[in-house]
Every structure is written in C-alpha cells, then in structure tokens.
Write a protein that holds these residues in place. Structure first.
Motif, short mmCIF file in Angstrom:
data_model
loop_
_atom_site.label_atom_id
_atom_site.label_comp_id
_atom_site.label_asym_id
_atom_site.label_seq_id
_atom_site.Cartn_x
_atom_site.Cartn_y
_atom_site.Cartn_z
N THR A 209 28.01 43.69 36.73
CA THR A 209 27.87 43.95 38.07
C THR A 209 29.20 43.79 38.83
OG1 THR A 209 26.92 41.70 38.05
CG2 THR A 209 25.44 43.36 38.51
N VAL A 210 30.08 43.12 38.19
CA VAL A 210 31.50 42.83 38.76
C VAL A 210 32.33 44.08 39.00
CG1 VAL A 210 33.54 41.41 38.32
CG2 VAL A 210 31.47 40.24 37.51
N GLU A 211 32.73 43.96 40.19
CA GLU A 211 33.85 45.07 40.73
C GLU A 211 35.16 44.69 40.59
OE1 GLU A 211 31.80 46.14 44.36
OE2 GLU A 211 29.72 45.86 43.45
N HIS A 212 35.20 43.43 40.94
CA HIS A 212 36.52 43.10 41.33
C HIS A 212 36.75 41.44 40.88
CE1 HIS A 212 38.14 46.31 43.58
NE2 HIS A 212 36.98 46.33 44.35
N VAL A 213 38.08 41.42 40.16
CA VAL A 213 38.47 40.04 39.82
C VAL A 213 39.53 39.60 40.70
CG1 VAL A 213 39.28 38.58 37.98
CG2 VAL A 213 37.65 40.46 37.64
N LEU A 214 39.66 38.51 41.59
CA LEU A 214 40.63 38.18 42.36
C LEU A 214 41.27 36.93 42.00
CD1 LEU A 214 41.90 38.46 45.48
CD2 LEU A 214 40.02 37.06 46.06
N VAL A 215 42.64 36.97 41.86
CA VAL A 215 43.25 36.14 40.84
C VAL A 215 44.36 35.24 41.63
CG1 VAL A 215 44.48 35.91 38.78
CG2 VAL A 215 43.15 37.74 39.08
N VAL A 216 44.14 34.05 41.83
CA VAL A 216 45.26 33.23 42.15
C VAL A 216 46.31 32.87 41.18
CG1 VAL A 216 45.48 30.91 43.27
CG2 VAL A 216 43.35 32.27 43.99
N ARG A 217 47.67 33.05 41.85
CA ARG A 217 48.54 32.51 40.72
C ARG A 217 48.87 30.91 40.94
NH1 ARG A 217 53.04 36.68 40.04
NH2 ARG A 217 53.84 36.22 42.05
N ARG A 218 48.68 30.36 39.74
CA ARG A 218 48.65 28.90 39.71
C ARG A 218 49.75 28.40 38.82
NH1 ARG A 218 50.27 24.23 40.84
NH2 ARG A 218 49.35 22.51 39.77
#
Ligand code: PRX
Length: 655
Positions: A209-218
């Motif tokens: 069901t996942v449409e997007h993956v939002l990624v924080v640069r750590r």
C-alpha cells in the motif's frame, strides 16, 4: 530511610518536596467522589476547539468514548499554544546525537518544522485517517513527523528502527500505510548503518500500500533510490511553507497505532485516539514527574518506537511545555559515562529509565556516576518491568544521592499512560512496589473467580508471595485506554475482556500482590509474553521465527530469569530428521534467523537442540518445566507429562 516494625524500609517524601509538589493527597478523594468531574478537570488542562458535552460514554463497552462531542488538535496543544502563550523561545528539544553533535530546537522552531512537514504531507495527497509508518532512529525529524501526522489527523504507526525488514513489512501491511518516513541510515556505536535499505527490502516482492518513502538524511551514507517513490526530506519538507492552520478533530479520532507482542505470533496494532489519550498523558506527566514548565529539564531514555517514547517523550511532555533531552545513542558509547555526562551538561532534573539499565549501571560500578555532578536531579522514574528492591535502592542512593523520590510506574502499550505509581511529594514509597493506582484510576488484584486476593506480608527481599499472587485487573475505564486492535475486533475482546467478562474488567496479563498496607507489587507477565530489557516479546513470535528455518521441526521458547535484562530468551528446538546438528554453527544460524525475522532484541540468549519436548497429555508444551531447566532449578511436578523420561533426554540434549 525509616525502618518499620516489619523491617520493610520505606521512604516518606521530604517536607520540601511535598510543599512544592504538583500532586497532593486530596486528589485521590476528589477523584473518588466524582470521577467524571475529576477527569473533566484534567481534560481542561488542554485547549479544546469545541468543548466536550459528556465525559464518558461507556455504553458500547469495551470501546470507550471519552470527552464526547469535543474537538481538538493534538499538535496545536503540544506546540502552537505554547508559542501563542509567549514561550516560543523556550527550548522544546535539546537533542544530543550519537557522534556528539547536538541541536537545540525551540517551540517556535518546532512549530515551523511541524507546519512544513504538515504542508508537504498534504501536498503528497495524504488525508485525515490515512496511515503513515515512521521507521526512524531518535532524530528530531521523528518527533516532527509524529506531530505533523497528528496535526493532519493522519494515524501514525511508529516501527522501532531496530526491527527487521520482515517485521516492518508485516506492520506496514497490517496498517495499510501509504507513506513510510525513514532516514538514510542510523548511528550505531560510531558506525553509520543503513536504514533506508531495510525499507527497500521490506517493500520488495509483492506490491504494498506504500506510495512514497520520505527519507531524512542523517548519516550521509549512500542509499539505493527508487525514482518517483522515494523523496528526500531536504528537497521537499524543508522547502514547504512554515505556516499551517491546525484543524480540530473529534476526541475519538484515531491518533496512532502501535504494534506490540501478544501471546500469538502476530503483533497487535494497539489503537489510541485523541482527547482521552492526550488528557491522561498530560495529566500523568504533570503529577507523576512533578514537572514544572520552564524550570525542569526532563529526560526520558526510551525510544520513540515504544509506547514510553510516544507518551513520555512526545505527547505528555510537549503538551506540558517541557524542555527535554532527546538522545540518539546508547548508554555506553563512546563510554559508560554518557548518560551522566548528558545529565551534567544539560542539568537534567527529571530522569526516567528502565530497571534493566539501572542494573547495567550497577554492573559498571558506582564510580562512573560518582565522577559526575548529578545534583541537578530531583526525581527518578522507572518503567517497563518490575524493579528489584536492590536496584531501586542503588538508583536512589547512587544516582539520587539518598534524596530524590523514585516513581516506579506501571502501565502498558494498551493503557496508553501511567496507571499505577507513587505520587512524588505524597506517597511514602517502598523499594520494588508500584504502590497505588493514580487518582482517577482503579485497579484490583483478584483470583480466578474475580475475588480479591488476600493481603500478605510482602518482604521485598525474599518475595515468597506464591500463596497470594493474583491477576491485575482494571475495573473502570480510563481516558487513555486502547480503543481496539487495528483490524481485529475479535482479538481485542478475546485478549483483554474475556477472562473477566462477567465483571467487565480489563485483564492486564500481569500478576500482582497486595501487601498488608494495601499497596501493589507488580510481579510481571503471567502469560506467554517475555520481558527482555523492558521489551515485550512473545514466545510464539520467536518460535515461529525458529520454525521458519528449514532445519527446525518444532520449537519452544521461554523467558528465563536474567540478572541484567530481567528475562533472557531460551529456546529448545527439535531438528528435522534430515538436518545435521552442527552444534554452534547451527545455533548461530538459528539465532541469526530470529534477528532477521524479528529484531536483534528477540535473539535468543541460548538455543538448546533437543530430541523431544515435554508435553501434557493434551499436547501442550509445558513451558513451566522448560523454564525450570533454563533456570537450572529442580524440576516441578511432572505428573501430567506424557513421558517424564523426556526430561532426561532434554537435559542430556542440552549439555
Ligand atoms: O509486565 C508489565 C511490564 O511491561 C508490560 C507492558 O509492556 P509494554 O506494553 O511494552 O509497555 C512498557 C512500558 C509501559 C506490563 O504488562 N511493566 C511495565 N511497567 C512495569 C512493568 N512491570 C512491573 N513494574 C512496572 N513499573
């Protein structure tokens, strides 16, 4: 310390603490006299958009409706209103990164960040009621993400970043999440380890069901990228506008789902809603920690992946305008001084941790905390498992300089907020006892038939309480109670409301005793749920991971007492006929399988390869006897065993 006649030690509050305490003894009476009025008063600590018409509707029990007709916005209550009240410059989050970097975020800055994230999530097409998975280490963006979801009425489902791709996928599928928010990687003892890659692995295979993956640069490590699906936080959220008007939601609007282990292999998605949850987390954070906004520096060492992080890092403290330390790393990296250095650096006044960590500190030695100035501390908290009296006393003496009250707080993912705890400034505490239900909360300790158990002399140091151990039940609804198990109404009824269906009581799954003063001592789980370092892990979950290995025919898992972690996982496995027992090699492979299926926290301490398992005549595995073996005790009653000789076989097999 005062010695009482029966040699139990007890610790009355100091006059100075009592004089300035948020709590006072009259609360119990007031709550008892008019429960609804008491909770209405607590709810009024929050800012409601539309006031509620009724405190509690229990007509559809066991699904409660609290603060009926009321509407509010959780993020507004945790952030905006403090800024509007003129506290925008107060630090909300004093973040300390693992490699030693740090960041102070004021309430005004937090508001801007939450608004940016809310605007971007809206732009992505997410709407109230949609689910968002948060799979992140302890970085500020994790808290910002949770608050942005709350602001938009999106239901977040935080998955502990130590969980495997398989465990993540299971939770994401069950919740039907449209978005996963994650980081490129996470710091683990000085090394950047991948995290986004775990999301990729989780999403490979069947469509989700996942449409997007939002990624924080750590960490800055390289990450694989799926065009159109993957989005960088810094390319999107950070460019969104920092203004956003929060909309109110119904008091019963779903706020979050949090998965926890039960007695079967499938984790349960515990559902919490808006008004009651925020009321009780805010109220308990205020009275149990005696929190004074603008004065205290509060630090809860939990991870946001667990309920303690939700209620006592995010919602309780922020609704009370706390200034809090949020720490990304482990207590012994780069060395064992880390926690004490942080307390010293920020002048932490309120410190909330788990007994397993206290026991670890004890093992490391008192000279480590002694090398630091800990005089800022004025209250210590404990949560997650029973705290043994020795650890309690050490905590108070070595960390609290014989001075600080200790609050041993009992609660669960399902209860949403603290239920049983001393009130600092009011309660005379006893090492190892959670003491009494909070004002507004009601609990009983009962036998099989629901009759009150006998009160007994409880000597903390030699707890022979077998005769009077009872079941802990909650006999009145409470505001932060779970509203269900996501997508599984039947399991919700079966797990919590069937055992004492006649009385309509909530069955907590814990054993407890009452001492002659009527104070509560929590003994821990009485079901097949283990507690390892304060983490809840089901025996069935680990068993199913083990039988997932092609060489294993059958597995039985027990939690054996462990001096540091509370319990340790011990597994007994029977191999399939065609599998060769290669000893350590196979055992390591099986341990790795559990890590892969669940998480390193579920990795068995020991695995014994055995020819047979002890079973009752009805075919049930006798875990109690396996626990005896695992703990090296004399065997208990084996009369109901099919073949008691099985034991000899097991003992030899395990050698
Ligand atoms: O067995 C009790 C134990 O932790 C269980 C709840 O686990 P979880 O849902 O993961 O939540 C942990 C943090 C609230 C309980 O059923 N437990 C929790 N606090 C205590 C405790 N046992 C004894 N004393 C406590 N203070």
């Amino acid at each position: 310390m005062t010695e009482t006649a029966d040699h139990r030690d007890s610790y009355p509050p100091t006059a100075a603490f009592a004089a300035a305490a948020n709590a006072d003894a009259t609360l119990y009476q007031r709550a008892q006299t008019d429960r609804d009025a008491f909770w209405a008063e607590q709810a009024d600590r929050l800012q409601w958009h539309r006031p509620f018409d009724r405190v509690l509707d229990w007509s559809a029990a066991p699904v409660a409706k609290w603060f009926v007709g009321g509407t509010l916005n959780v993020a507004y209550n945790c952030v905006d209103r403090h800024v509007l009240d003129g506290h925008g410059d107060q630090i909300a989050i004093q973040w300390e990164g693992e490699p030693g970097d740090s960041r102070a975020i004021t309430y005004a800055e937090l508001l801007a960040e939450v608004c940016r994230a809310a605007n971007y999530l809206t732009e992505l097409g997410l709407r109230a009621g949609d689910r968002v998975a948060v799979y992140m280490p302890m970085v500020p963006e994790a808290i910002i993400s949770m608050l942005a979801c709350a602001r938009l009425g999106l239901t977040h489902s935080v998955v502990f970043a130590g969980f495997s791709p398989t465990a993540l996928r299971q939770r994401v599928d069950d919740a039907g999440a449209r978005l996963i928010i994650t980081t490129d990687g996470q710091w683990r003892r000085g090394t950047a380890t991948p995290l986004k890659a775990a999301v990729d692995e989780a999403l490979s295979g069947d469509p989700s069901t996942v449409e997007h993956v939002l990624v924080v640069r750590r960490t800055g490590i390289e990450v694989p990228w799926t065009q159109h699906r993957d989005l960088w936080w810094h390319d999107t959220v950070e460019h969104a506008t920092p203004e956003h008007e929060a909309q109110p939601f119904d008091a019963e609007h779903p706020l979050f789902i949090l998965y926890t282990s039960g007695t079967t292999g499938k984790p349960k998605g515990i559902l919490h809603t808006t008004g009651g949850y925020l009321t009780q987390t805010s109220y308990t954070h205020h009275i149990v920690f005696d929190h004074k906004p603008g004065q205290d520096i509060y630090w809860c060492t939990a991870d946001i992946g667990w309920i303690t992080g939700h209620s006592y890092i995010v919602y309780g403290p922020l609704s009370n305008r706390a200034t809090q330390v949020v720490y990304e790393g482990t207590p012994n990296f780069p060395d064992e001084h880390r926690h004490w250095q942080i307390i010293e650096k920020y002048g932490v006044t309120l410190y909330y941790t788990a007994p397993t960590l206290v026991r670890t500190f004890m093992k490391w030695g008192r000279e480590i905390p002694a090398a630091h100035d800990l005089t800022s501390l004025r209250l210590l908290g404990s949560v997650g498992e029973p705290i043994n009296p020795e650890a309690w006393r050490w905590y108070r003496e070595v960390i609290g300089a014989h001075r600080t009250p200790i609050v041993d707080t009992w609660w669960q993912t399902e209860t949403g907020a603290i239920m049983i705890s001393p009130l600092p400034g009011v309660t005379t505490t006893k090492p190892g006892a959670a003491m009494t239900p909070l004002p507004g909360i009601s609990a009983r300790v009962v036998d099989e038939d629901g009759k009150p158990v006998q009160k007994a002399e409880t000597d903390a140091d030699s707890p022979d309480r077998s005769a009077v151990v009872g079941y802990l039940v909650l006999d009145q609804p409470w505001p932060a109670m779970l509203r269900g198990i996501w997508g599984d109404t039947e399991r919700f009824h079966e797990t919590y409301w069937t055992r004492f269906a006649e009385q309509g009581w909530y069955f907590a799954g814990d054993g407890a005793t009452l001492d002659t003063d009527g104070d509560l001592w929590i003994l821990g789980r009485i079901d097949d749920v283990m507690n390892v370092s304060g983490h809840r892990i089901s025996t069935a979950e680990v068993e199913s991971a083990l039988v997932g290995h092609s060489g294993v025919a059958e597995a039985a898992v027990v939690g054996a007492t462990d001096a540091t972690t509370g319990q340790g996982i011990v597994a007994f496995v029977i191999l399939t006929a065609e599998t060769e027992n290669t000893g350590t090699e196979l055992v390591d492979e099986l341990k790795a399988e559990v890590t892969k299926q669940i998480s390193p926290i579920a990795r068995p301490r020991q695995i014994h390869i055995v020819p047979e398992l002890p079973k009752t005549r009805s075919g049930k595995i006798m875990r109690r006897l396996l626990r005896d073996i695992a703990e090296g005790r004399e065997l208990g009653d084996t009369s109901t065993l099919v073949d008691p000789k099985v034991f000899e076989a097991i003992r030899t097999g395990k050698a």
